[in-house]
Design a protein around this motif. Structure first.
Motif, PDB file in Angstrom:
ATOM      1  N   SER A  37      34.443 -52.747  49.132  1.00 25.19           N
ATOM      2  CA  SER A  37      33.191 -53.104  49.778  1.00 25.19           C
ATOM      3  C   SER A  37      32.645 -51.849  50.443  1.00 25.19           C
ATOM      4  O   SER A  37      33.388 -51.047  50.964  1.00 25.19           O
ATOM      5  N   LYS A  38      31.330 -51.720  50.383  1.00 27.84           N
ATOM      6  CA  LYS A  38      30.797 -50.452  50.887  1.00 27.84           C
ATOM      7  C   LYS A  38      29.793 -50.661  52.024  1.00 27.84           C
ATOM      8  O   LYS A  38      28.884 -51.447  51.906  1.00 27.84           O
ATOM      9  N   LEU A  39      30.038 -50.006  53.150  1.00 34.64           N
ATOM     10  CA  LEU A  39      29.040 -49.926  54.203  1.00 34.64           C
ATOM     11  C   LEU A  39      29.312 -48.646  54.988  1.00 34.64           C
ATOM     12  O   LEU A  39      30.081 -48.618  55.931  1.00 34.64           O
ATOM     13  N   GLY A  40      28.676 -47.574  54.593  1.00 33.99           N
ATOM     14  CA  GLY A  40      28.878 -46.290  55.266  1.00 33.99           C
ATOM     15  C   GLY A  40      27.604 -45.849  55.963  1.00 33.99           C
ATOM     16  O   GLY A  40      26.636 -46.590  56.040  1.00 33.99           O
ATOM     17  N   GLY A  41      27.639 -44.620  56.463  1.00 31.38           N
ATOM     18  CA  GLY A  41      26.463 -44.060  57.135  1.00 31.38           C
ATOM     19  C   GLY A  41      25.243 -44.033  56.227  1.00 31.38           C
ATOM     20  O   GLY A  41      24.134 -44.320  56.650  1.00 31.38           O
ATOM     21  N   ASN A  42      25.482 -43.713  54.955  1.00 28.67           N
ATOM     22  CA  ASN A  42      24.377 -43.642  53.997  1.00 28.67           C
ATOM     23  C   ASN A  42      23.628 -44.958  53.887  1.00 28.67           C
ATOM     24  O   ASN A  42      22.396 -44.998  53.847  1.00 28.67           O
ATOM     25  N   GLU A  43      24.410 -46.067  53.829  1.00 31.78           N
ATOM     26  CA  GLU A  43      23.792 -47.397  53.701  1.00 31.78           C
ATOM     27  C   GLU A  43      22.924 -47.684  54.921  1.00 31.78           C
ATOM     28  O   GLU A  43      21.853 -48.255  54.817  1.00 31.78           O
ATOM     29  N   ILE A  44      23.428 -47.299  56.098  1.00 28.63           N
ATOM     30  CA  ILE A  44      22.700 -47.594  57.332  1.00 28.63           C
ATOM     31  C   ILE A  44      21.398 -46.807  57.376  1.00 28.63           C
ATOM     32  O   ILE A  44      20.337 -47.349  57.712  1.00 28.63           O
ATOM     33  N   VAL A  45      21.477 -45.517  56.995  1.00 32.07           N
ATOM     34  CA  VAL A  45      20.265 -44.694  57.008  1.00 32.07           C
ATOM     35  C   VAL A  45      19.233 -45.239  56.023  1.00 32.07           C
ATOM     36  O   VAL A  45      18.050 -45.387  56.354  1.00 32.07           O
ATOM     37  N   SER A  46      19.689 -45.599  54.816  1.00 27.90           N
ATOM     38  CA  SER A  46      18.711 -46.071  53.835  1.00 27.90           C
ATOM     39  C   SER A  46      18.161 -47.439  54.240  1.00 27.90           C
ATOM     40  O   SER A  46      17.001 -47.763  53.954  1.00 27.90           O
ATOM     41  N   PHE A  47      18.979 -48.229  54.954  1.00 26.13           N
ATOM     42  CA  PHE A  47      18.493 -49.505  55.463  1.00 26.13           C
ATOM     43  C   PHE A  47      17.376 -49.285  56.480  1.00 26.13           C
ATOM     44  O   PHE A  47      16.314 -49.923  56.416  1.00 26.13           O
ATOM     45  N   LEU A  48      17.601 -48.342  57.408  1.00 21.78           N
ATOM     46  CA  LEU A  48      16.587 -48.065  58.432  1.00 21.78           C
ATOM     47  C   LEU A  48      15.301 -47.543  57.808  1.00 21.78           C
ATOM     48  O   LEU A  48      14.205 -47.948  58.191  1.00 21.78           O
ATOM     49  N   LYS A  49      15.459 -46.658  56.837  1.00 21.41           N
ATOM     50  CA  LYS A  49      14.272 -46.146  56.135  1.00 21.41           C
ATOM     51  C   LYS A  49      13.491 -47.285  55.511  1.00 21.41           C
ATOM     52  O   LYS A  49      12.270 -47.376  55.625  1.00 21.41           O
ATOM     53  N   GLY A  50      14.217 -48.142  54.825  1.00 20.56           N
ATOM     54  CA  GLY A  50      13.573 -49.283  54.161  1.00 20.56           C
ATOM     55  C   GLY A  50      12.896 -50.201  55.153  1.00 20.56           C
ATOM     56  O   GLY A  50      11.779 -50.675  54.929  1.00 20.56           O
ATOM     57  N   LEU A  51      13.574 -50.429  56.268  1.00 21.32           N
ATOM     58  CA  LEU A  51      13.016 -51.301  57.307  1.00 21.32           C
ATOM     59  C   LEU A  51      11.699 -50.738  57.830  1.00 21.32           C
ATOM     60  O   LEU A  51      10.695 -51.457  57.937  1.00 21.32           O
ATOM     61  N   LEU A  52      11.688 -49.424  58.119  1.00 24.35           N
ATOM     62  CA  LEU A  52      10.471 -48.814  58.657  1.00 24.35           C
ATOM     63  C   LEU A  52       9.356 -48.810  57.612  1.00 24.35           C
ATOM     64  O   LEU A  52       8.183 -49.007  57.943  1.00 24.35           O
ATOM     65  N   THR A  53       9.738 -48.609  56.355  1.00 24.27           N
ATOM     66  CA  THR A  53       8.722 -48.655  55.293  1.00 24.27           C
ATOM     67  C   THR A  53       8.070 -50.030  55.242  1.00 24.27           C
ATOM     68  O   THR A  53       6.835 -50.149  55.199  1.00 24.27           O
ATOM     69  N   LEU A  54       8.909 -51.078  55.298  1.00 22.38           N
ATOM     70  CA  LEU A  54       8.359 -52.441  55.272  1.00 22.38           C
ATOM     71  C   LEU A  54       7.524 -52.707  56.523  1.00 22.38           C
ATOM     72  O   LEU A  54       6.494 -53.370  56.473  1.00 22.38           O
ATOM     73  N   PHE A  55       7.977 -52.172  57.644  1.00 23.03           N
ATOM     74  CA  PHE A  55       7.261 -52.344  58.909  1.00 23.03           C
ATOM     75  C   PHE A  55       5.853 -51.758  58.812  1.00 23.03           C
ATOM     76  O   PHE A  55       4.878 -52.343  59.295  1.00 23.03           O
TER      77      PHE A  55
END
Lengths: 249, 92
Positions: free
Chosen positions: A228-246
């Motif tokens: 299962s994967k949840l590293g720093g990279n996933e968190i950064v890309s999640f935040l980027k995606g969140l702000l893009t949607l925002f």
């Protein structure tokens, strides 16, 4: 279509297509298919399972072919692709040959249990919802195999997302969902993000297009086989995606 | 309107209301007490929201269901599935 009229509809004439994108899932695929057959069989809904394998080097496709022999070509459909091309296009690819008027999307790694499928279907009928989303965050929903850190990140990310986007659904990054076929087609057409953010964008766009959303509590059992994967990279890309949607929705 | 614009709009609206009271921009001769209450309001709101967020996330982490039974059930079913599939001629 010939296959559509020849399949016996036992319960209500609706057919449910399950899309299973796979990559290196030779351990899990037979088990998830067995469970799907079990629960669809018990509940009596008409179904088909569409396996979209992205050229797994571990031989997932060969496993899928064996399953097709056991369960029949009308139940197990194989739509392989040469290489890994992303989730959105996998769904489009799989849907091209789907004969169901409803589409299930779930992970093939056993974190999503097919026992919830009848609940999704009943929920959908109850409010004629355009989509029904599984949620780990409400009712009897929950997770297995997560430590405190993972829970904190998940809850924190979910809270921030709820505040910023007000999406009208409690689980945005989950990927166990039932869509009306037309709705899924319309949503995929509009979604551009990848990974975790893809599932979130689907829900956010659904709200934007005024689709109705139902929710079913599910238990999420983290990968039994495989990493299962949840590293720093996933968190950064999640935040980027969140702000893009925002900024864009 | 995007979520970003909604937020900008909301913050501007609140900010304007705050500025009107705190600096008495319209010269309405508001009582001193109004201004004294109003000027630290943004900080109060921020702190309150921060506390609410921490409490909410903390509570939700603490009450996050651990589905031990679901995991056990799945393990049992995996065994059953493997046996049944072997019987049907499946080669793992």
């Amino acid at each position: 279509m010939a296959s559509r009229t020849s399949t016996r509809s036992r319960r209500d004439g609706e057919k449910y297509s399950v899309l299973l994108p796979t990559y290196n899932e030779r351990e899990n695929l037979p088990l998830i298919v067995w469970l799907l057959v079990k629960y669809f069989g018990e509940s009596g809904y008409d179904y088909e399972i569409i396996i979209i394998d992205d050229g797994s080097p571990d031989g997932t496709l060969e496993i899928a072919e064996q399953l097709q022999k056991i369960y029949g070509k009308d139940k197990i459909l194989l739509r392989p692709r040469a290489k890994k091309l992303g989730l959105g296009t996998a769904y489009i690819h799989g849907m091209k040959h789907a004969t169901g008027s409803f589409i299930f999307i779930m992970d093939a790694d056993l974190s999503h249990h097919p026992k919830f499928i009848p609940e999704f279907i009943e929920k959908q009928k109850e409010g004629n919802y355009d989509l029904v989303s599984g949620t780990r965050y409400q009712g009897d929903g929950g997770v297995y195999g997560w430590d405190l850190r993972r829970k904190l990140i998940s809850r924190g990310a979910n809270f921030v997302t709820q505040v910023l986007l007000r999406p009208g659904a409690s689980d945005l990054t989950g990927s166990f969902r039932l869509y009306k076929r037309k709705v899924l087609e319309a949503l995929i057409e509009r979604c551009v993000s990848k990974g975790y953010v893809f599932q979130m964008e689907m829900i956010v766009r659904a709200r934007q297009l005024n689709y109705s959303i139902g929710e079913v509590p599910i238990s999420f059992v983290d990968r039994v086989y495989g990493e299962s994967k949840l590293g720093g990279n996933e968190i950064v890309s999640f935040l980027k995606g969140l702000l893009t949607l925002f900024a864009t929705t | 309107m995007t979520k970003l614009l909604e937020w900008v709009f909301g913050v501007l609206l609140l900010g304007a209301a705050w500025a009107f009271v705190t600096f008495d921009i319209l010269n309405m001769n508001l009582p001193r007490t109004y201004r004294e209450v109003a000027w630290p309001m943004p900080l109060y709101l921020l702190v309150t929201f921060g506390c609410y967020s921490l409490a909410t996330v903390g509570y939700r982490v603490a009450t996050f269901n651990d589905c031990d039974d679901a995991a056990k059930e799945l393990q049992a079913q995996i065994k059953e599935a493997k046996e049944d599939l072997r019987k049907k001629g499946f080669k793992f």
